[in-house]
Scaffold this motif. Sequence first.
Motif, PDB file in Angstrom:
ATOM      1  N   SER A 132      78.687 -64.000 -42.139  1.00  0.00           N
ATOM      2  CA  SER A 132      79.278 -65.263 -41.698  1.00  0.00           C
ATOM      3  C   SER A 132      80.099 -65.943 -42.798  1.00  0.00           C
ATOM      4  CB  SER A 132      78.158 -66.194 -41.239  1.00  0.00           C
ATOM      5  OG  SER A 132      77.224 -66.347 -42.300  1.00  0.00           O
ATOM      6  N   HIS A 177      81.181 -57.575 -41.400  1.00  0.00           N
ATOM      7  CA  HIS A 177      80.847 -58.573 -42.415  1.00  0.00           C
ATOM      8  C   HIS A 177      79.929 -59.654 -41.858  1.00  0.00           C
ATOM      9  CE1 HIS A 177      83.647 -61.306 -40.437  1.00  0.00           C
ATOM     10  NE2 HIS A 177      84.550 -60.350 -40.434  1.00  0.00           N
ATOM     11  N   ASP A 191      92.067 -62.014 -48.233  1.00  0.00           N
ATOM     12  CA  ASP A 191      91.221 -60.916 -48.711  1.00  0.00           C
ATOM     13  C   ASP A 191      91.992 -59.612 -48.875  1.00  0.00           C
ATOM     14  OD1 ASP A 191      91.377 -61.217 -45.840  1.00  0.00           O
ATOM     15  OD2 ASP A 191      90.035 -59.509 -45.687  1.00  0.00           O
ATOM     16  N   ALA A 195      79.394 -63.723 -36.295  1.00  0.00           N
ATOM     17  CA  ALA A 195      78.407 -63.383 -37.339  1.00  0.00           C
ATOM     18  C   ALA A 195      77.387 -64.504 -37.358  1.00  0.00           C
ATOM     19  CB  ALA A 195      79.083 -63.264 -38.699  1.00  0.00           C
ATOM     20  N   VAL A 196      76.242 -64.233 -37.959  1.00  0.00           N
ATOM     21  CA  VAL A 196      75.215 -65.278 -38.057  1.00  0.00           C
ATOM     22  C   VAL A 196      74.784 -65.471 -39.502  1.00  0.00           C
ATOM     23  CG1 VAL A 196      74.361 -64.827 -35.718  1.00  0.00           C
ATOM     24  CG2 VAL A 196      73.251 -63.717 -37.680  1.00  0.00           C
ATOM     25  N   GLY A 197      74.264 -66.653 -39.776  1.00  0.00           N
ATOM     26  CA  GLY A 197      73.701 -66.937 -41.099  1.00  0.00           C
ATOM     27  C   GLY A 197      74.392 -68.089 -41.792  1.00  0.00           C
ATOM     28  N   GLY A 198      73.628 -68.788 -42.610  1.00  0.00           N
ATOM     29  CA  GLY A 198      74.204 -69.903 -43.360  1.00  0.00           C
ATOM     30  C   GLY A 198      73.165 -70.479 -44.303  1.00  0.00           C
ATOM     31  N   ASP A 235      80.971 -69.144 -47.612  1.00  0.00           N
ATOM     32  CA  ASP A 235      81.817 -69.642 -48.714  1.00  0.00           C
ATOM     33  C   ASP A 235      83.234 -69.965 -48.275  1.00  0.00           C
ATOM     34  OD1 ASP A 235      81.946 -66.842 -48.277  1.00  0.00           O
ATOM     35  OD2 ASP A 235      82.765 -66.454 -50.270  1.00  0.00           O
ATOM     36  N   ILE A 236      83.698 -69.362 -47.181  1.00  0.00           N
ATOM     37  CA  ILE A 236      85.079 -69.635 -46.749  1.00  0.00           C
ATOM     38  C   ILE A 236      85.136 -70.221 -45.328  1.00  0.00           C
ATOM     39  CG2 ILE A 236      86.135 -67.906 -48.278  1.00  0.00           C
ATOM     40  CD1 ILE A 236      86.391 -66.084 -45.769  1.00  0.00           C
ATOM     41  N   ILE A 294      86.108 -55.836 -46.305  1.00  0.00           N
ATOM     42  CA  ILE A 294      85.125 -55.847 -45.232  1.00  0.00           C
ATOM     43  C   ILE A 294      85.697 -56.609 -44.023  1.00  0.00           C
ATOM     44  CG2 ILE A 294      83.900 -57.936 -45.984  1.00  0.00           C
ATOM     45  CD1 ILE A 294      81.286 -56.184 -45.625  1.00  0.00           C
ATOM     46  N   ILE A 302      82.086 -68.399 -40.462  1.00  0.00           N
ATOM     47  CA  ILE A 302      83.444 -68.101 -39.981  1.00  0.00           C
ATOM     48  C   ILE A 302      83.428 -67.555 -38.551  1.00  0.00           C
ATOM     49  CG2 ILE A 302      84.479 -67.655 -42.247  1.00  0.00           C
ATOM     50  CD1 ILE A 302      84.169 -64.615 -41.662  1.00  0.00           C
ATOM     51  N   ASN A 331      89.636 -63.328 -42.452  1.00  0.00           N
ATOM     52  CA  ASN A 331      90.395 -62.259 -41.804  1.00  0.00           C
ATOM     53  C   ASN A 331      89.793 -61.991 -40.416  1.00  0.00           C
ATOM     54  OD1 ASN A 331      91.585 -59.872 -41.030  1.00  0.00           O
ATOM     55  ND2 ASN A 331      91.334 -58.854 -43.007  1.00  0.00           N
TER      56      ASN A 331
HETATM   57  P1  NAD Z   1      79.411 -61.790 -46.028  1.00  0.00           P
HETATM   58  O1  NAD Z   1      79.877 -60.537 -45.403  1.00  0.00           O
HETATM   59  O2  NAD Z   1      79.297 -62.970 -45.145  1.00  0.00           O
HETATM   60  O3  NAD Z   1      80.373 -62.188 -47.240  1.00  0.00           O
HETATM   61  C1  NAD Z   1      80.578 -61.343 -48.377  1.00  0.00           C
HETATM   62  C2  NAD Z   1      81.924 -61.705 -49.031  1.00  0.00           C
HETATM   63  O4  NAD Z   1      82.976 -61.222 -48.204  1.00  0.00           O
HETATM   64  C3  NAD Z   1      82.147 -63.213 -49.167  1.00  0.00           C
HETATM   65  O5  NAD Z   1      82.831 -63.472 -50.352  1.00  0.00           O
HETATM   66  C4  NAD Z   1      83.023 -63.554 -47.988  1.00  0.00           C
HETATM   67  O6  NAD Z   1      83.858 -64.671 -48.187  1.00  0.00           O
HETATM   68  C5  NAD Z   1      83.822 -62.275 -47.795  1.00  0.00           C
HETATM   69  N1  NAD Z   1      84.181 -62.067 -46.374  1.00  0.00           N
HETATM   70  C6  NAD Z   1      83.338 -61.694 -45.383  1.00  0.00           C
HETATM   71  N2  NAD Z   1      84.011 -61.627 -44.231  1.00  0.00           N
HETATM   72  C7  NAD Z   1      85.285 -61.956 -44.490  1.00  0.00           C
HETATM   73  C8  NAD Z   1      86.460 -62.062 -43.689  1.00  0.00           C
HETATM   74  N3  NAD Z   1      86.459 -61.843 -42.354  1.00  0.00           N
HETATM   75  N4  NAD Z   1      87.602 -62.439 -44.277  1.00  0.00           N
HETATM   76  C9  NAD Z   1      87.654 -62.668 -45.603  1.00  0.00           C
HETATM   77  N5  NAD Z   1      86.583 -62.570 -46.419  1.00  0.00           N
HETATM   78  C10 NAD Z   1      85.400 -62.223 -45.862  1.00  0.00           C
HETATM   79  O7  NAD Z   1      77.998 -61.455 -46.717  1.00  0.00           O
HETATM   80  P2  NAD Z   1      76.980 -62.407 -47.491  1.00  0.00           P
HETATM   81  O8  NAD Z   1      77.725 -63.408 -48.291  1.00  0.00           O
HETATM   82  O9  NAD Z   1      76.027 -61.502 -48.133  1.00  0.00           O
HETATM   83  O10 NAD Z   1      76.189 -63.166 -46.349  1.00  0.00           O
HETATM   84  C11 NAD Z   1      76.542 -64.448 -45.856  1.00  0.00           C
HETATM   85  C12 NAD Z   1      75.677 -64.747 -44.631  1.00  0.00           C
HETATM   86  O11 NAD Z   1      75.984 -63.819 -43.602  1.00  0.00           O
HETATM   87  C13 NAD Z   1      74.183 -64.631 -44.897  1.00  0.00           C
HETATM   88  O12 NAD Z   1      73.540 -65.678 -44.219  1.00  0.00           O
HETATM   89  C14 NAD Z   1      73.833 -63.290 -44.301  1.00  0.00           C
HETATM   90  O13 NAD Z   1      72.493 -63.233 -43.868  1.00  0.00           O
HETATM   91  C15 NAD Z   1      74.774 -63.233 -43.138  1.00  0.00           C
HETATM   92  N6  NAD Z   1      75.095 -61.863 -42.661  1.00  0.00           N
HETATM   93  C16 NAD Z   1      75.249 -61.740 -41.324  1.00  0.00           C
HETATM   94  C17 NAD Z   1      75.626 -60.521 -40.795  1.00  0.00           C
HETATM   95  C18 NAD Z   1      75.851 -60.430 -39.316  1.00  0.00           C
HETATM   96  O14 NAD Z   1      75.931 -61.445 -38.655  1.00  0.00           O
HETATM   97  N7  NAD Z   1      75.966 -59.252 -38.761  1.00  0.00           N
HETATM   98  C19 NAD Z   1      75.855 -59.419 -41.629  1.00  0.00           C
HETATM   99  C20 NAD Z   1      75.723 -59.598 -43.025  1.00  0.00           C
HETATM  100  C21 NAD Z   1      75.348 -60.846 -43.528  1.00  0.00           C
END
Ligand code: NAD
Length: 354
Positions: free
Chosen positions: A280, A278, A332, A70-73, A283-284, A258, A11, A291
């Motif tokens: 990347s 948060h 969210d 954000a990074v990751g996938g 899933d969305i 978050i 995202i 958000n």
């Molecule tokens: P995540 O924070 O990406 O997502 C966790 C949950 O919160 C998911 O259901 C997601 O859809 C939701 N979410 C997160 N941000 C949102 C937003 N802005 N609006 C609405 N919903 C939101 O954490 P994760 O699923 O554990 O990790 C996904 C990827 O992100 C992994 O590759 C991980 O390594 C990476 N990651 C990156 C950072 C960073 O770039 N600083 C921090 C944490 C995780």
Amino acid sequence: MKIAVLPGDGIGPEIVAQAVKVMSALRGDGLKIEMEYAHLGGAGYDAAGDPFPAATEQLTKESDAVLLGAVGGYQYDNLPRPMRPEQGLLRIRKGLGLFANLRPAMVYPELVNASSLKPELVSGLDIMILRELTGDIYFGQPRGIRTLESGERQGFDTMHYSESEIRRVAHVGFQSAMKRGKKLCSVDKANVLDTSMFWREIVTAVGQEYPQVELSHMYVDNAAMQLVRAPKQFDVILTGNIFGDILSDEASMLTGSIGMLPSASLDANNKGLYEPCHGSAPDIAGKDIANPLATILSVAMMMRYTFARVDVAQRIEAAVRKTLQQGLRTGDIYEAGTQKVGCAAMGDAVVKSL
Ligand code: NAD
């Protein structure tokens, strides 16, 4: 204001685009904002075979501040460790000397029902978690997986903190507390870890330079409990890298989403990297439902900490508040009686409120 913009993965590009709209609007109002884009994380690997490409490193070194999505996938999960997106994040933090990570956890009155805790526990919550970001067990050497004489394999990491590392982040903590409620709680595991005993000794010594700040110490297990039992007892929480990683995510959930929480990672001269707390959210990604407010609020933090423009920071924060008051919500933070909007529409609404 020379700002490196790193959308990253998932995202990231969608939410950063909304923050860029806000910065463009501010530029239209006369702020001298220059933005330049570069790749980080999986996007860096795709573009240049490296999660922190040399061109990105160069740009971030030349900039006053960095805005990151954000990074990751999933598609990068099986790459060798040095090529993984998170390595880009660790390297940029280390490369820019960003040792102080500030994460406010605030509950907006409009979103008090989004928290999983009872409204009376979280209403009016405003705490700041300060996490040390470049030391601790995440960077300690040696580390790895080895085979013992018995033939059994063993994973191992090394936790350490030097005095200078503790001192500089403790100063940031006390100075933040001075600007807020003048209370600092240092969190450690001094009953078990020597690193933590030393941490406590140095934080206490630095505290003598800030007699107005009430310093307390808490074990991390208790802090994890207190954060959900009575979170309003805290003002600033100061802690190391691994404990801060966990506690700041816990604190973020007190606020409901978050998707609302910004962060700042600062060097010794207030140059900073600003990003939502948060990840990347693969899933969305690409659905225009994320958000963007945490990313927009990260720009407010940038104005406050790197550019010392508290007025601009407050203007952005007020625009976010106003947008929430109008009843607009991304999925969210949606609840019955409010109006669900997508990521881009939320960004447009904030610009309008601005
Ligand atoms: P995540 O924070 O990406 O997502 C966790 C949950 O919160 C998911 O259901 C997601 O859809 C939701 N979410 C997160 N941000 C949102 C937003 N802005 N609006 C609405 N919903 C939101 O954490 P994760 O699923 O554990 O990790 C996904 C990827 O992100 C992994 O590759 C991980 O390594 C990476 N990651 C990156 C950072 C960073 O770039 N600083 C921090 C944490 C995780």
